[in-house]
Scaffold this motif. Structure first.
Motif, PDB file in Angstrom:
ATOM      1  N   GLU A  46      29.522 -61.320  26.288  1.00 20.27           N
ATOM      2  CA  GLU A  46      30.839 -61.077  25.686  1.00 20.27           C
ATOM      3  C   GLU A  46      31.940 -61.256  26.734  1.00 20.27           C
ATOM      4  O   GLU A  46      32.970 -61.870  26.464  1.00 20.27           O
ATOM      5  CB  GLU A  46      30.892 -59.679  25.083  1.00 20.27           C
ATOM      6  CG  GLU A  46      30.010 -59.527  23.867  1.00 20.27           C
ATOM      7  CD  GLU A  46      29.920 -58.096  23.367  1.00 20.27           C
ATOM      8  OE1 GLU A  46      30.328 -57.156  24.099  1.00 20.27           O
ATOM      9  OE2 GLU A  46      29.412 -57.912  22.242  1.00 20.27           O
ATOM     10  N   ALA A  50      34.908 -63.987  26.646  1.00 20.00           N
ATOM     11  CA  ALA A  50      36.304 -63.528  26.685  1.00 20.00           C
ATOM     12  C   ALA A  50      37.075 -64.238  27.799  1.00 20.00           C
ATOM     13  O   ALA A  50      38.229 -64.634  27.591  1.00 20.00           O
ATOM     14  CB  ALA A  50      36.351 -62.013  26.864  1.00 20.00           C
ATOM     15  N   ARG A  51      36.451 -64.429  28.966  1.00 20.28           N
ATOM     16  CA  ARG A  51      37.114 -65.166  30.058  1.00 20.28           C
ATOM     17  C   ARG A  51      37.347 -66.627  29.667  1.00 20.28           C
ATOM     18  O   ARG A  51      38.407 -67.186  29.948  1.00 20.28           O
ATOM     19  CB  ARG A  51      36.271 -65.107  31.334  1.00 20.28           C
ATOM     20  CG  ARG A  51      36.353 -63.790  32.077  1.00 20.28           C
ATOM     21  CD  ARG A  51      35.718 -63.857  33.452  1.00 20.28           C
ATOM     22  NE  ARG A  51      34.318 -64.265  33.425  1.00 20.28           N
ATOM     23  CZ  ARG A  51      33.294 -63.438  33.255  1.00 20.28           C
ATOM     24  NH1 ARG A  51      33.505 -62.139  33.082  1.00 20.28           N
ATOM     25  NH2 ARG A  51      32.056 -63.900  33.257  1.00 20.28           N
ATOM     26  N   ALA A  54      40.330 -66.715  27.397  1.00 21.15           N
ATOM     27  CA  ALA A  54      41.440 -65.848  27.826  1.00 21.15           C
ATOM     28  C   ALA A  54      42.808 -66.430  27.481  1.00 21.15           C
ATOM     29  O   ALA A  54      43.713 -65.689  27.082  1.00 21.15           O
ATOM     30  CB  ALA A  54      41.340 -65.575  29.323  1.00 21.15           C
ATOM     31  N   PRO A  58      42.046 -63.426  22.859  1.00 19.33           N
ATOM     32  CA  PRO A  58      41.283 -62.791  21.773  1.00 19.33           C
ATOM     33  C   PRO A  58      41.418 -61.267  21.811  1.00 19.33           C
ATOM     34  O   PRO A  58      41.490 -60.671  22.891  1.00 19.33           O
ATOM     35  CB  PRO A  58      39.844 -63.221  22.062  1.00 19.33           C
ATOM     36  CG  PRO A  58      39.807 -63.507  23.524  1.00 19.33           C
ATOM     37  CD  PRO A  58      41.174 -64.026  23.870  1.00 19.33           C
ATOM     38  N   SER A  60      39.117 -59.238  20.514  1.00 18.37           N
ATOM     39  CA  SER A  60      37.782 -58.736  20.824  1.00 18.37           C
ATOM     40  C   SER A  60      36.779 -59.875  20.728  1.00 18.37           C
ATOM     41  O   SER A  60      37.024 -60.879  20.054  1.00 18.37           O
ATOM     42  CB  SER A  60      37.380 -57.603  19.865  1.00 18.37           C
ATOM     43  OG  SER A  60      37.233 -58.096  18.550  1.00 18.37           O
ATOM     44  N   VAL A  61      35.661 -59.690  21.430  1.00 16.34           N
ATOM     45  CA  VAL A  61      34.540 -60.622  21.388  1.00 16.34           C
ATOM     46  C   VAL A  61      33.279 -59.782  21.205  1.00 16.34           C
ATOM     47  O   VAL A  61      33.030 -58.860  21.983  1.00 16.34           O
ATOM     48  CB  VAL A  61      34.424 -61.445  22.700  1.00 16.34           C
ATOM     49  CG1 VAL A  61      33.188 -62.320  22.682  1.00 16.34           C
ATOM     50  CG2 VAL A  61      35.681 -62.268  22.938  1.00 16.34           C
ATOM     51  N   ILE A  76      34.853 -63.679  17.365  1.00 13.56           N
ATOM     52  CA  ILE A  76      36.019 -63.592  18.243  1.00 13.56           C
ATOM     53  C   ILE A  76      37.249 -63.370  17.370  1.00 13.56           C
ATOM     54  O   ILE A  76      37.611 -64.224  16.554  1.00 13.56           O
ATOM     55  CB  ILE A  76      36.173 -64.873  19.080  1.00 13.56           C
ATOM     56  CG1 ILE A  76      34.845 -65.191  19.795  1.00 13.56           C
ATOM     57  CG2 ILE A  76      37.312 -64.716  20.078  1.00 13.56           C
ATOM     58  CD1 ILE A  76      34.836 -66.542  20.482  1.00 13.56           C
TER      59      ILE A  76
END
Length: 120
Positions: A46, A50-51, A54, A58, A60-61, A76
């Motif tokens: 996750e 997310a990175r 970025a 987002p 949330s992941v 996502i």
């Protein structure tokens, strides 16, 4: 002494499919070979996703593992500029977002090189 490693894009280890609903993208990652599955679980986390996303900010992941299929699914949220009806983005459906994820760099032991798709 550690084993020699290769750093390759995720698409050499897996393929992906993308769907969307509103401002949520749903990306599946499926290993090309079962022996590559542990590397995916370890590195396609996750936090890593997310990175990778970025710049799209987002909210949330979430990752869901499907080990019998050697696959994982990422949900996502708030990544599609509001969704198809609100976005000015050319790909507001998010269909191409799997390609962004498949560019994630993965460290692979050189002993697995024969399992990778594409040029060495």
């Amino acid at each position: 002494m550690s084993a020699p490693m290769l750093r390759v894009p995720l698409y050499r280890l897996a393929h992906g499919r993308t769907g969307d609903k509103g401002d949520r993208s749903n990306i599946s990652v499926i290993a090309w070979h079962p022996a590559l599955w542990p590397l995916l679980v370890e590195q396609v986390t996750e936090a890593a996703v997310a990175r990778q996303f970025a710049h799209r900010r987002p909210a949330s992941v979430r990752r869901h593992l499907l080990p019998r299929l050697q696959a994982m699914n990422f949900v996502i949220d708030a990544v599609l500029d509001g969704g198809v009806n609100d976005a000015l983005n050319l790909d507001s459906h998010g269909k191409a977002l799997s390609y962004l994820l498949l560019d994630l760099l993965i460290d692979v032991p050189a002993q697995h090189a024969a399992l990778l798709i594409g040029p060495d």
